[in-house]
Each structure stands twice: as C-alpha cells, then as structure tokens.
Design a protein around this motif. Structure first.
Motif, PDB file in Angstrom:
ATOM      1  N   SER A  56      50.975  43.088  47.137  1.00  0.00           N
ATOM      2  CA  SER A  56      51.062  44.529  46.875  1.00  0.00           C
ATOM      3  C   SER A  56      52.487  44.992  47.146  1.00  0.00           C
ATOM      4  O   SER A  56      53.193  44.420  47.974  1.00  0.00           O
ATOM      5  CB  SER A  56      50.101  45.295  47.786  1.00  0.00           C
ATOM      6  OG  SER A  56      48.779  44.869  47.598  1.00  0.00           O
ATOM      7  N   THR A  57      52.902  46.069  46.473  1.00  0.00           N
ATOM      8  CA  THR A  57      54.258  46.596  46.625  1.00  0.00           C
ATOM      9  C   THR A  57      54.306  48.036  46.133  1.00  0.00           C
ATOM     10  O   THR A  57      53.290  48.596  45.763  1.00  0.00           O
ATOM     11  CB  THR A  57      55.265  45.703  45.862  1.00  0.00           C
ATOM     12  OG1 THR A  57      56.591  46.102  46.204  1.00  0.00           O
ATOM     13  CG2 THR A  57      55.071  45.755  44.368  1.00  0.00           C
ATOM     14  N   ALA A  58      55.490  48.621  46.076  1.00  0.00           N
ATOM     15  CA  ALA A  58      55.731  49.966  45.537  1.00  0.00           C
ATOM     16  C   ALA A  58      54.834  51.015  46.175  1.00  0.00           C
ATOM     17  O   ALA A  58      53.940  51.548  45.556  1.00  0.00           O
ATOM     18  CB  ALA A  58      55.590  49.991  44.011  1.00  0.00           C
ATOM     19  N   VAL A  59      55.081  51.307  47.430  1.00  0.00           N
ATOM     20  CA  VAL A  59      54.240  52.217  48.200  1.00  0.00           C
ATOM     21  C   VAL A  59      54.792  53.639  48.160  1.00  0.00           C
ATOM     22  O   VAL A  59      55.980  53.851  48.275  1.00  0.00           O
ATOM     23  CB  VAL A  59      54.164  51.739  49.667  1.00  0.00           C
ATOM     24  CG1 VAL A  59      53.243  52.614  50.480  1.00  0.00           C
ATOM     25  CG2 VAL A  59      53.727  50.291  49.735  1.00  0.00           C
ATOM     26  N   ALA A  60      53.888  54.612  48.022  1.00  0.00           N
ATOM     27  CA  ALA A  60      54.247  56.033  48.106  1.00  0.00           C
ATOM     28  C   ALA A  60      53.145  56.758  48.876  1.00  0.00           C
ATOM     29  O   ALA A  60      51.980  56.355  48.830  1.00  0.00           O
ATOM     30  CB  ALA A  60      54.397  56.633  46.720  1.00  0.00           C
ATOM     31  N   VAL A  61      53.517  57.832  49.589  1.00  0.00           N
ATOM     32  CA  VAL A  61      52.574  58.590  50.401  1.00  0.00           C
ATOM     33  C   VAL A  61      52.539  60.027  49.904  1.00  0.00           C
ATOM     34  O   VAL A  61      53.565  60.589  49.532  1.00  0.00           O
ATOM     35  CB  VAL A  61      52.977  58.555  51.890  1.00  0.00           C
ATOM     36  CG1 VAL A  61      52.053  59.398  52.742  1.00  0.00           C
ATOM     37  CG2 VAL A  61      53.000  57.131  52.398  1.00  0.00           C
ATOM     38  N   SER A  62      51.340  60.633  49.907  1.00  0.00           N
ATOM     39  CA  SER A  62      51.200  62.028  49.494  1.00  0.00           C
ATOM     40  C   SER A  62      51.973  62.949  50.443  1.00  0.00           C
ATOM     41  O   SER A  62      52.322  62.565  51.563  1.00  0.00           O
ATOM     42  CB  SER A  62      49.727  62.432  49.450  1.00  0.00           C
ATOM     43  OG  SER A  62      49.175  62.430  50.759  1.00  0.00           O
ATOM     44  N   ALA A  63      52.212  64.176  50.015  1.00  0.00           N
ATOM     45  CA  ALA A  63      53.023  65.124  50.770  1.00  0.00           C
ATOM     46  C   ALA A  63      52.495  65.373  52.184  1.00  0.00           C
ATOM     47  O   ALA A  63      53.273  65.563  53.106  1.00  0.00           O
ATOM     48  CB  ALA A  63      53.128  66.440  50.009  1.00  0.00           C
ATOM     49  N   VAL A  64      51.194  65.372  52.363  1.00  0.00           N
ATOM     50  CA  VAL A  64      50.637  65.613  53.704  1.00  0.00           C
ATOM     51  C   VAL A  64      50.294  64.316  54.427  1.00  0.00           C
ATOM     52  O   VAL A  64      49.827  64.353  55.557  1.00  0.00           O
ATOM     53  CB  VAL A  64      49.391  66.534  53.651  1.00  0.00           C
ATOM     54  CG1 VAL A  64      49.764  67.915  53.177  1.00  0.00           C
ATOM     55  CG2 VAL A  64      48.309  65.922  52.806  1.00  0.00           C
ATOM     56  N   GLY A  65      50.503  63.174  53.798  1.00  0.00           N
ATOM     57  CA  GLY A  65      50.293  61.894  54.440  1.00  0.00           C
ATOM     58  C   GLY A  65      48.862  61.396  54.464  1.00  0.00           C
ATOM     59  O   GLY A  65      48.565  60.409  55.123  1.00  0.00           O
ATOM     60  N   ARG A  66      47.988  62.028  53.743  1.00  0.00           N
ATOM     61  CA  ARG A  66      46.580  61.621  53.763  1.00  0.00           C
ATOM     62  C   ARG A  66      46.300  60.451  52.822  1.00  0.00           C
ATOM     63  O   ARG A  66      45.403  59.653  53.062  1.00  0.00           O
ATOM     64  CB  ARG A  66      45.694  62.793  53.387  1.00  0.00           C
ATOM     65  CG  ARG A  66      44.218  62.419  53.388  1.00  0.00           C
ATOM     66  CD  ARG A  66      43.324  63.592  53.289  1.00  0.00           C
ATOM     67  NE  ARG A  66      43.379  64.302  54.560  1.00  0.00           N
ATOM     68  CZ  ARG A  66      42.866  65.499  54.762  1.00  0.00           C
ATOM     69  NH1 ARG A  66      42.272  66.119  53.792  1.00  0.00           N
ATOM     70  NH2 ARG A  66      42.954  66.074  55.925  1.00  0.00           N
ATOM     71  N   TYR A  67      47.039  60.367  51.717  1.00  0.00           N
ATOM     72  CA  TYR A  67      46.787  59.330  50.712  1.00  0.00           C
ATOM     73  C   TYR A  67      48.031  58.486  50.503  1.00  0.00           C
ATOM     74  O   TYR A  67      49.147  58.973  50.575  1.00  0.00           O
ATOM     75  CB  TYR A  67      46.375  59.954  49.380  1.00  0.00           C
ATOM     76  CG  TYR A  67      45.103  60.744  49.501  1.00  0.00           C
ATOM     77  CD1 TYR A  67      43.862  60.114  49.471  1.00  0.00           C
ATOM     78  CD2 TYR A  67      45.129  62.128  49.667  1.00  0.00           C
ATOM     79  CE1 TYR A  67      42.690  60.832  49.595  1.00  0.00           C
ATOM     80  CE2 TYR A  67      43.959  62.853  49.792  1.00  0.00           C
ATOM     81  CZ  TYR A  67      42.747  62.200  49.759  1.00  0.00           C
ATOM     82  OH  TYR A  67      41.589  62.911  49.895  1.00  0.00           O
TER      83      TYR A  67
END
Length: 93
Positions: A56-67
């Motif tokens: 797995s690679t290319a990680v991104a987090v939602s603005a509030v950090g929940r997803y």
C-alpha cells in the motif's frame, strides 16, 4: 486570541520493517501518526487487524483526521476477482 492549527494525523507510507508491533508482512504499508499522542497506526489492514497481502502507498488524511485513503494492490482488503491497484478508504481509530 489566535487559534492554533488543527492537530490532525500525519499520513505516512513505508516499507519499514517493524514500524508498528506485529508488522511482519514484508510489504509497504499505510500508516497514520497521531500528532497529539504520537501513536502510529497501520491502516492498511483487514477488518480485525490481519495483514494486507500486498503493498500500500499514497496516503492522505481527511481534514478532521477521521478518514484515511490509500492505494493498495492487496487482494484481501476488498474482494476482487483479480489483483489491481485501487483506492481504499478507512476510518481511523
């Protein structure tokens, strides 16, 4: 009074061995690190915590950090007839 910036999780992808306890699958995994507590969580896992069978690679987090969203070729994260790179969405703990 100025407000401080939000302290959402920091995304990471890594091919490191033993980045978290029990990480023995030998492939790249997706991680998030909580900035407040410094806890690292591997998010490229099957429900229940089993290892992904591919990287797995290319990680991104939602603005509030929940997803967190990441790309994986693992065949055991989502049922697929053939292995293919695909985006995965996971709720962080």
């Amino acid at each position: 009074m100025p407000s401080s910036p939000p302290r959402r999780p920091a995304p990471r992808s890594a091919h490191l061995r033993r980045a978290v306890p029990g990480d023995t699958n030998g492939v790249g995994d997706a991680f998030v690190r909580g900035l407040r507590m410094g806890r690292v969580e591997r998010v490229s896992v099957v429900t229940g915590g089993a290892h992904a069978d591919r990287g797995s690679t290319a990680v991104a987090v939602s603005a509030v950090g929940r997803y967190v969203v990441f790309v994986s070729t693992a065949t055991n994260l989502v049922a697929r007839p053939e292995p293919q790179a695909d985006w995965r969405l996971r709720r962080t703990s």
